[in-house]
Design an enzyme around this catalytic site. Structure first.
Site, PDB file in Angstrom:
ATOM      1  N   LYS A 248       0.764  -1.206  -0.230  1.00 34.43           N
ATOM      2  CA  LYS A 248       0.002   0.027   0.012  1.00 34.43           C
ATOM      3  C   LYS A 248       0.944   1.323  -0.090  1.00 34.43           C
ATOM      4  CE  LYS A 248      -1.920   0.613   3.775  1.00 34.43           C
ATOM      5  NZ  LYS A 248      -2.873   0.191   4.934  1.00 34.43           N
TER       6      LYS A 248
ATOM      7  N   THR B  89       4.114   1.577  -0.753  1.00 34.45           N
ATOM      8  CA  THR B  89       4.872   1.376  -2.083  1.00 34.45           C
ATOM      9  C   THR B  89       3.999   2.117  -3.336  1.00 34.45           C
ATOM     10  OG1 THR B  89       6.012  -0.380  -1.183  1.00 34.45           O
ATOM     11  CG2 THR B  89       6.182  -0.012  -3.474  1.00 34.45           C
TER      12      THR B  89
ATOM     13  N   ARG C 286       2.193   8.265   7.004  1.00 36.94           N
ATOM     14  CA  ARG C 286       2.456   8.607   8.378  1.00 36.94           C
ATOM     15  C   ARG C 286       3.850   8.372   8.744  1.00 36.94           C
ATOM     16  NH1 ARG C 286      -1.158   3.557  10.908  1.00 36.94           N
ATOM     17  NH2 ARG C 286      -0.635   2.781   8.740  1.00 36.94           N
TER      18      ARG C 286
ATOM     19  N   LYS D 125      12.485  -6.196  12.128  1.00 34.81           N
ATOM     20  CA  LYS D 125      13.294  -5.153  11.281  1.00 34.81           C
ATOM     21  C   LYS D 125      12.562  -4.016  10.793  1.00 34.81           C
ATOM     22  CE  LYS D 125      16.942  -7.688   9.366  1.00 34.81           C
ATOM     23  NZ  LYS D 125      18.124  -7.950   8.311  1.00 34.81           N
TER      24      LYS D 125
ATOM     25  N   ALA E 228      -3.938   2.128  14.111  1.00 37.92           N
ATOM     26  CA  ALA E 228      -4.882   2.006  13.140  1.00 37.92           C
ATOM     27  C   ALA E 228      -6.001   1.246  13.849  1.00 37.92           C
ATOM     28  CB  ALA E 228      -4.433   1.501  12.046  1.00 37.92           C
TER      29      ALA E 228
ATOM     30  N   PHE F 290      -4.038  -0.375   7.526  1.00 38.29           N
ATOM     31  CA  PHE F 290      -4.683  -1.590   7.461  1.00 38.29           C
ATOM     32  C   PHE F 290      -5.463  -1.918   5.976  1.00 38.29           C
ATOM     33  CE2 PHE F 290      -5.137  -1.997  12.305  1.00 38.29           C
ATOM     34  CZ  PHE F 290      -3.846  -2.337  12.330  1.00 38.29           C
TER      35      PHE F 290
ATOM     36  N   PHE G  55       4.151  -8.317  -9.094  1.00 38.16           N
ATOM     37  CA  PHE G  55       5.215  -9.024  -8.642  1.00 38.16           C
ATOM     38  C   PHE G  55       5.612  -9.946  -9.743  1.00 38.16           C
ATOM     39  CE2 PHE G  55       5.850  -9.594  -3.863  1.00 38.16           C
ATOM     40  CZ  PHE G  55       5.119  -8.514  -3.437  1.00 38.16           C
TER      41      PHE G  55
ATOM     42  N   TRP H 280       7.517  -0.732  -7.844  1.00 39.21           N
ATOM     43  CA  TRP H 280       8.648  -1.608  -7.145  1.00 39.21           C
ATOM     44  C   TRP H 280       9.826  -1.732  -8.082  1.00 39.21           C
ATOM     45  CZ3 TRP H 280      11.600  -6.021  -6.953  1.00 39.21           C
ATOM     46  CH2 TRP H 280      12.289  -6.063  -5.751  1.00 39.21           C
TER      47      TRP H 280
END
Lengths: 558, 558
Positions: free
Chosen positions: A73, A75, A96, A107, A275, A303, A383, A411
């Site tokens: 989202k 990205t 945010r 990470k 959220a 979310f 992808f 991406w």
């Protein structure tokens, strides 16, 4: 092809001085308060000076229900901002800020991914411009002043068993979830139970993100309920006289933070409320300011669309007078397949039938979003494992729902991969199709608001709530809080309250476990399930491998 | 004459852009990391690039024992910096940062006063550049990781009754002094006692102020003892694997903060360790860097010379390889009179006899400072109520002690009021009189170091310590900590441990109540009396009247 990691790509970025980024939005250098050379806050005086301008178009990016496959989202939000810039629009992104604490457990997150990222990534995952520290300080001051009031005689007659203002720290520290404080004798106060939440769960965070200016901020802080007396009457932050000093602590934090994408598109990164127990959107002041400065403002909600977009529309837009011109609903073929019942380790295999089945989740979100009167476009975040047939299946399904699905390759390609999406977004935003309206009126009873969301968005048959919860809602209505919106806290993984129910479940019930009044933020939190407001660290926290390398670069954070 | 308040004077200041201030020290704009337009951090790469340069002269400003009359140590530090600039020297000031929390109890402190101030005052009393927040975060991370380690199986076999790493918050919150944490059942850990100190009391703060670079910082953080096992062997921060991530959290905080005086003299304001359980000086990195960039570096130490200057010499200078070229000992006629037995409300009346009597305190500090091989000049910080005869009495006394006393009027006149002092300082610094040496050798036994300070500085007859304390010191010597300096924690109001004993008491004893090992900071804390590491708020905290006024200025903070 050897793929680069997000951090490798980010480190290769050619950042422009933040003054040049500000200039793209017409912000003079003197009105930017720099934090280093690649971050700045926009001065309040400049924000005040642009209030009479006409708003640009507001684009909300939301997603289907999240799955372990990932949707992308943020990205897509970043990629769309870059794509709009590439097709000649003056664009600004609003997202945010990240919470510090969780980075030391798992990470840390990049803001975006691949060639669609916001930088500087390290700073944004660490102290950034100190906003969250300011919120922690303001929250801590109020906590200290409450116990200090009790210590010096408790003139307000606070029931020490009913202090509802907990403490916060921006760290995953489960040992602080439940404590007894004021131990050690007379000079330390009256022992009582208490506990800590993580900073992003603070009502101060929600307020900072909803306040329109510093006066509104102070008023809302003053409105917060911090405790109750034995007769159950509330004690407000204003009674403790903390609202003025808290506002002083937050005055810099109220100014939006300007950074940039890898392609130098301006981005406001500001505020980060939970959220679940809050509304999960970046600050109103960032979005409102961006709308005065850019032709297109791309923002996102937390979310999936059932929680994030619903709150964006019913809480943020309602309260701030905002109206989205278009919604981008992000999906991946992989996530649609998981919604269609495929296990994570089987996602690499073509499965058109599962895609078709999983589209039920996508379809319901499209229908839900249309209820707000806003046109929807689906972004298929590409992808490499996606097959032509799978993509075609998604596109065909979306067409059947009366919308378009656009394949996006941000991406791998940055803004060049979202030009089609950007053009589609401009087409529908300029069409004037949007006729935004929230899902319920202010004057609807609180329980009816919950039911409206449960039935229209979650498609549940009923809301289950025992008498004490219904009585509490009635009591708040009698106290004048009946006009507030409700803020639903349920699992983000399903339309239902069962995280394992993917797809588009029906026939389910929504049990309300607890309701809480955030009188300063201005909403009633409706808790359906377990909500964790203080995370813990895992067995091997990522902190163990975070360090500076010999070049002074941060290792292990990403 | 209608006198202006410090904040009124500060608001009228003509601040120069911080890049211009940096240029005075030869720092290129690209090597400054700005925080707004009037604050900046100096980049690590620039600091690295100047290491081969010759050092300027180092001037320490210290004071007689503090009294309620006020001495004006920081004001004199600032005034001397401006005075040196006025007489043509390239000067830089180095002082400590202020702690956020205490400002909400009592009114916040300016950095200096009158026309000898460092600005921006508001920022320096609030979040400034976030250094203390970074320290709080690093400290909190270690605390969370310790309890997390215990939670997941306690492989290091920490005795949960002997966790010595407390938590910190930069707020006066007495309710957190003593708590029980990890309550609430299995998922929250193993209940144990704990508590919070204020951030400036953190060993991380002391380490940040003593570390020479990031590698040294990480090594010292790793050396900190966080707990003991049942067999009393220590568990280190390094065992918890928190040192790398803590260093990452502190990497920006390690860079000195550059600001300016009202007369645009550069000032590094960096670090702020407690002056009792720590050494109470600004950071080594700020002082060392300033010495590479300026001909004269004026710095100060906490409390009176018996505590502050002693620690500056025996801890900071010893550890950092610094050597002061001159010491300025600040006194006021009023404070000397209080040392001579005059009550605060009688200070307005001329009393030469009391001045002469109170000079005993001044005289002992002069003699003490000479033991370090450093020449001393006394600065008489002028008050309008001082009479000619009183000033003459101080000057005459100081002359008898083999030093000079110079009248200073920086409060009313800024640098123009300290030109005489500046000239005197240059004269003695250039004379090469200084032959600095610490008061004791590294290899002296720990107890002997305590005795050396008690007898030579406090002029006590003896040090009282029971067997358990002496055994503890011996144990640390056997563990290899015997070469550390000692950090004395006693009242700042007297040479003795009785705060009411003004002047130059003799025949007293120094009782040692407790000893603590700060293995990372690199000193043994010797506690003589009650030490409060978490202050409380007063009945009416100043926070109640702190607010933004209609012009957006902060009211009530000063």
């Amino acid at each position: 092809m050897s793929l680069k990691t997000d951090i490798e790509i980010a480190r290769e970025a050619t950042k422009k001085p933040i003054q040049e980024i500000g200039a793209k939005l017409g912000i003079p250098a003197a009105e930017l308060l720099p934090y280093g050379h690649d971050k700045a806050k926009v001065s309040q005086s400049f924000i005040d000076s642009v209030q009479d301008r006409k708003n640009g178009k507001l684009i909300l990016v939301t997603a289907i229900n999240p799955t372990p496959a990932g949707e992308g989202k943020t990205t897509t939000t970043v990629g769309l901002g870059d794509g709009l810039t590439r097709i000649g629009q003056k664009a600004c992104i609003c997202i945010r800020e990240a919470s510090l604490g969780p980075n030391f457990g798992m990470k840390g997150g990049a803001a975006g991914g691949g060639y669609a990222q916001i930088v500087p990534m390290e700073d944004m995952n660490l102290h950034f411009t100190g906003d969250f520290h300011a919120i922690t300080s303001a929250h801590s001051l109020l906590a200290a002043m409450i116990d200090n009031h009790i210590y010096w005689g408790n003139e307000l007659e606070i029931d020490t068993r009913r202090v509802v203002w907990r403490r916060v720290v921006d760290m995953n520290d489960r040992a602080l979830r439940q404590i007894t404080c004021s131990l050690g004798g007379v000079s330390n106060g009256f022992p009582r139970e208490g506990g800590f939440d993580i900073t992003v769960a603070s009502e101060v965070m929600a307020i900072l993100c909803l306040a329109t200016d510093l006066a509104d901020l102070q008023r809302r802080l003053g409105d917060m309920i911090v405790a109750y007396r034995r007769d159950r009457t509330p004690v407000y932050c204003r009674d403790i006289k903390a609202d003025g000093a808290m506002t002083v602590l937050l005055k810099d934090a109220m100014q939006p933070n300007l950074v940039q994408t890898l392609e130098n598109t301006p981005a406001f990164v500001h505020g980060g409320p939970f959220a679940n127990i809050a509304h999960g959107c970046n600050s109103v002041i960032a979005t409102s300011t961006a709308l005065k400065l850019a032709d297109y403002v791309v923002t996102e909600a937390g979310f999936g669309a059932d929680l994030g977009a619903e709150k964006f529309m019913n809480i943020k837009c309602r309260k701030a007078g905002l109206a989205p011109d278009a919604v981008v609903l992000v999906a991946t073929v992989r996530a649609v397949k998981m919604n269609g019942g495929v296990a994570k380790d089987a996602l690499g295999t073509e499965n058109v039938a599962a895609v078709q089945k999983g589209c039920a989740n996508l379809g319901r979100h499209i229908a839900n979003l249309k209820q707000f009167g806003v046109p929807v476009v689906v972004a298929i975040n590409h992808f490499v494992s996606d097959t032509e047939a799978e993509i075609a299946a998604v596109k065909s399904f979306v067409k059947g729902e009366g919308a378009d699905a656009v394949l996006c390759e941000h991406w791998a390609k940055g803004g060049a991969g979202t030009e089609d999406l950007a053009r589609k977004v401009v087409e529908i935003a300029e069409s004037g199709m949007a006729q935004f309206a929230p899902l319920y009126r202010d004057d609807m009873p609180l329980f009816d608001k919950i039911e409206r969301i449960a039935k229209r968005i979650y498609r549940a048959d009923e809301v289950l709530a025992n008498k004490s919860i219904r009585d509490q809602l009635h009591q708040w209505e009698q106290q004048g809080y009946g006009n507030l919106p409700v803020c639903m806290a349920k699992t983000q993984y399903s339309f239902s309250t069962d995280p394992n129910l993917r797809g588009a479940p029906t026939g389910h019930s929504v049990p309300v476990r607890e309701v809480r009044l955030s009188a300063g933020a201005g909403f009633v939190v409706v808790i359906c399930g377990e909500i964790m407001t203080m995370p813990g660290l895992p067995r091997v926290p990522s902190a163990e491998s975070i360090r500076l390398n010999a070049e002074g670069q941060i290792e292990g954070l990403f």
